[in-house]
Write a protein that holds these residues in place. Structure first.
Motif, PDB file in Angstrom:
ATOM      1  N   PRO A 106     -28.038  12.221  12.363  1.00 49.50           N
ATOM      2  CA  PRO A 106     -28.184  13.320  11.394  1.00 49.50           C
ATOM      3  C   PRO A 106     -27.168  13.250  10.253  1.00 49.50           C
ATOM      4  CG  PRO A 106     -28.350  14.171  13.624  1.00 49.50           C
ATOM      5  CD  PRO A 106     -27.905  12.745  13.740  1.00 49.50           C
ATOM      6  N   ALA A 107     -25.974  12.769  10.549  1.00 51.43           N
ATOM      7  CA  ALA A 107     -24.971  12.635   9.486  1.00 51.43           C
ATOM      8  C   ALA A 107     -25.402  11.580   8.472  1.00 51.43           C
ATOM      9  CB  ALA A 107     -23.613  12.279  10.085  1.00 51.43           C
ATOM     10  N   LEU A 108     -25.910  10.456   8.964  1.00 50.29           N
ATOM     11  CA  LEU A 108     -26.399   9.422   8.048  1.00 50.29           C
ATOM     12  C   LEU A 108     -27.546   9.952   7.192  1.00 50.29           C
ATOM     13  CD1 LEU A 108     -26.298   6.343  10.448  1.00 50.29           C
ATOM     14  CD2 LEU A 108     -24.991   6.572   8.323  1.00 50.29           C
ATOM     15  N   ASP A 109     -28.459  10.674   7.807  1.00 51.10           N
ATOM     16  CA  ASP A 109     -29.590  11.216   7.047  1.00 51.10           C
ATOM     17  C   ASP A 109     -29.132  12.229   6.003  1.00 51.10           C
ATOM     18  OD1 ASP A 109     -31.387   9.647   8.430  1.00 51.10           O
ATOM     19  OD2 ASP A 109     -31.899  11.209   9.887  1.00 51.10           O
ATOM     20  N   ALA A 110     -28.125  13.031   6.356  1.00 52.34           N
ATOM     21  CA  ALA A 110     -27.600  14.010   5.397  1.00 52.34           C
ATOM     22  C   ALA A 110     -26.908  13.316   4.232  1.00 52.34           C
ATOM     23  CB  ALA A 110     -26.632  14.956   6.103  1.00 52.34           C
ATOM     24  N   LEU A 111     -26.347  12.147   4.471  1.00 52.72           N
ATOM     25  CA  LEU A 111     -25.658  11.397   3.423  1.00 52.72           C
ATOM     26  C   LEU A 111     -26.612  10.604   2.528  1.00 52.72           C
ATOM     27  CD1 LEU A 111     -22.598  10.055   5.422  1.00 52.72           C
ATOM     28  CD2 LEU A 111     -22.465  11.469   3.365  1.00 52.72           C
ATOM     29  N   ARG A 112     -27.842  10.459   2.959  1.00 57.59           N
ATOM     30  CA  ARG A 112     -28.766   9.588   2.221  1.00 57.59           C
ATOM     31  C   ARG A 112     -28.904   9.967   0.745  1.00 57.59           C
ATOM     32  NH1 ARG A 112     -33.971   6.883   4.825  1.00 57.59           N
ATOM     33  NH2 ARG A 112     -34.824   5.786   3.036  1.00 57.59           N
ATOM     34  N   PRO A 113     -29.086  11.254   0.396  1.00 63.54           N
ATOM     35  CA  PRO A 113     -29.173  11.576  -1.039  1.00 63.54           C
ATOM     36  C   PRO A 113     -27.900  11.228  -1.802  1.00 63.54           C
ATOM     37  CG  PRO A 113     -29.967  13.400   0.298  1.00 63.54           C
ATOM     38  CD  PRO A 113     -29.290  12.452   1.236  1.00 63.54           C
ATOM     39  N   LEU A 114     -26.745  11.355  -1.162  1.00 62.87           N
ATOM     40  CA  LEU A 114     -25.483  11.019  -1.809  1.00 62.87           C
ATOM     41  C   LEU A 114     -25.305   9.510  -1.905  1.00 62.87           C
ATOM     42  CD1 LEU A 114     -23.557  13.837  -0.007  1.00 62.87           C
ATOM     43  CD2 LEU A 114     -23.639  13.600  -2.498  1.00 62.87           C
ATOM     44  N   ALA A 115     -25.881   8.787  -0.945  1.00 60.63           N
ATOM     45  CA  ALA A 115     -25.875   7.325  -1.025  1.00 60.63           C
ATOM     46  C   ALA A 115     -26.699   6.838  -2.205  1.00 60.63           C
ATOM     47  CB  ALA A 115     -26.425   6.732   0.272  1.00 60.63           C
ATOM     48  N   ASP A 116     -27.593   7.695  -2.694  1.00 61.80           N
ATOM     49  CA  ASP A 116     -28.440   7.358  -3.829  1.00 61.80           C
ATOM     50  C   ASP A 116     -28.025   8.128  -5.084  1.00 61.80           C
ATOM     51  OD1 ASP A 116     -30.518   5.894  -4.956  1.00 61.80           O
ATOM     52  OD2 ASP A 116     -32.039   7.402  -4.485  1.00 61.80           O
ATOM     53  N   ASP A 117     -26.799   8.650  -5.076  1.00 62.70           N
ATOM     54  CA  ASP A 117     -26.290   9.407  -6.219  1.00 62.70           C
ATOM     55  C   ASP A 117     -26.224   8.518  -7.464  1.00 62.70           C
ATOM     56  OD1 ASP A 117     -24.577  12.198  -6.550  1.00 62.70           O
ATOM     57  OD2 ASP A 117     -23.855  10.648  -7.913  1.00 62.70           O
ATOM     58  N   ALA A 118     -26.364   9.138  -8.613  1.00 62.58           N
ATOM     59  CA  ALA A 118     -26.315   8.377  -9.864  1.00 62.58           C
ATOM     60  C   ALA A 118     -24.925   7.834 -10.166  1.00 62.58           C
ATOM     61  CB  ALA A 118     -26.790   9.256 -11.023  1.00 62.58           C
ATOM     62  N   HIS A 119     -23.900   8.391  -9.528  1.00 62.86           N
ATOM     63  CA  HIS A 119     -22.523   7.993  -9.827  1.00 62.86           C
ATOM     64  C   HIS A 119     -22.024   6.959  -8.815  1.00 62.86           C
ATOM     65  CE1 HIS A 119     -18.146   8.245 -10.348  1.00 62.86           C
ATOM     66  NE2 HIS A 119     -18.420   8.673 -11.572  1.00 62.86           N
ATOM     67  N   PHE A 120     -21.450   5.887  -9.308  1.00 60.21           N
ATOM     68  CA  PHE A 120     -20.993   4.792  -8.438  1.00 60.21           C
ATOM     69  C   PHE A 120     -19.958   5.256  -7.419  1.00 60.21           C
ATOM     70  CE2 PHE A 120     -17.798   5.009 -11.697  1.00 60.21           C
ATOM     71  CZ  PHE A 120     -16.607   4.621 -11.085  1.00 60.21           C
ATOM     72  N   GLY A 121     -19.082   6.171  -7.827  1.00 57.00           N
ATOM     73  CA  GLY A 121     -18.024   6.619  -6.925  1.00 57.00           C
ATOM     74  C   GLY A 121     -18.565   7.407  -5.749  1.00 57.00           C
TER      75      GLY A 121
END
Length: 246
Positions: A106-121
């Motif tokens: 669930p933590a990985l899934d919650a991070l998925r949108p942030l893993a695809d964030d427009a910002h490299f950082g």
């Protein structure tokens, strides 16, 4: 850029009204000033903790910030994942990664949108925030992330690879993949001819990491790929990056 412009730029970063544009920006953000601007109701004692943590490494400071937000009732990562500041969105990553109520998947899934964030950082914070859990259970993480290797987004595909790197950057090593990198063969095969240079760099770095402890395995894999994909420019680049200094 003039001194005045530089000062205004730093002020915008510290107020959370602008995004960083490079690593120096990220490292220059004053966490205490930023959190006071973002959460003006936070007690002075919490801001003091952030000031005291300024001598720590950047990943340690990210953890401190997230822990303070949770401790003082601001632990809703969804709220902060949409903030204009990339640093605040990075705090959201650490809120997710350190959430005791979330297991690994669930933590990985919650991070998925942030893993695809427009910002490299933010994309870097996404995998760094979950790295301790991934390093603790690498095969479990691998099983969950393997389908991400065929995602439409190169950012998500890169996350799947980067989160599982044997050594990584600013992160705990994954002993199992340093010693037995072939566990991740399916992941690497899925990405061996990826058309994104962003992903290619990660795959090459993954193999270069593994080559520090298992050079023969990396050479054998690259030799097999050379026979199978000699004319593929993506695979040729990955092999070159994998074998550098090996």
């Amino acid at each position: 850029m003039s001194t005045r412009q530089t000062g205004e730029r730093v002020s915008q970063l510290d107020r959370g009204t602008a995004e960083s544009t490079h690593l120096a920006d990220i490292l220059a953000v004053n966490f205490a000033t930023l959190m006071a601007a973002v959460l003006p109701d936070l007690p002075a004692s919490a801001i003091h903790v952030l000031r005291e943590s300024a001598t720590l490494g950047i990943t340690a400071r990210m953890r401190v910030a997230a822990n303070l937000m949770r401790l003082h009732g601001h632990g809703d990562a969804d709220t902060w994942s949409r903030h204009p500041s990339d640093t605040v969105r990075g705090w959201a990553c650490y809120l997710i990664g350190s959430d005791p109520g979330r297991s690994l998947e669930p933590a990985l899934d919650a991070l998925r949108p942030l893993a695809d964030d427009a910002h490299f950082g933010v994309r870097e914070w996404a995998w760094l925030a979950i790295r301790p859990q991934v390093a603790a259970e690498p095969l479990r993480a691998l099983a969950h992330l393997l389908p991400w290797s065929v995602d439409r987004s190169p950012n998500v595909r890169r996350f799947a690879c980067e989160a599982l790197r044997p050594r990584g950057v600013w992160a705990a090593h994954i002993t199992l993949f340093k010693q037995v990198p072939q566990h991740a063969r399916d992941l690497l095969e899925a990405l061996r001819c990826d058309g994104s240079r962003y992903v290619q760099d990660s795959v090459g770095n993954w193999l270069n990491d593994a080559g520090k402890t298992q050079p023969d395995w990396v050479r054998a894999l690259c030799s097999a790929w050379q026979r199978q994909h000699a004319d593929d420019p993506a695979n040729r680049y990955i092999r070159s990056r994998a074998l550098r200094r090996l």
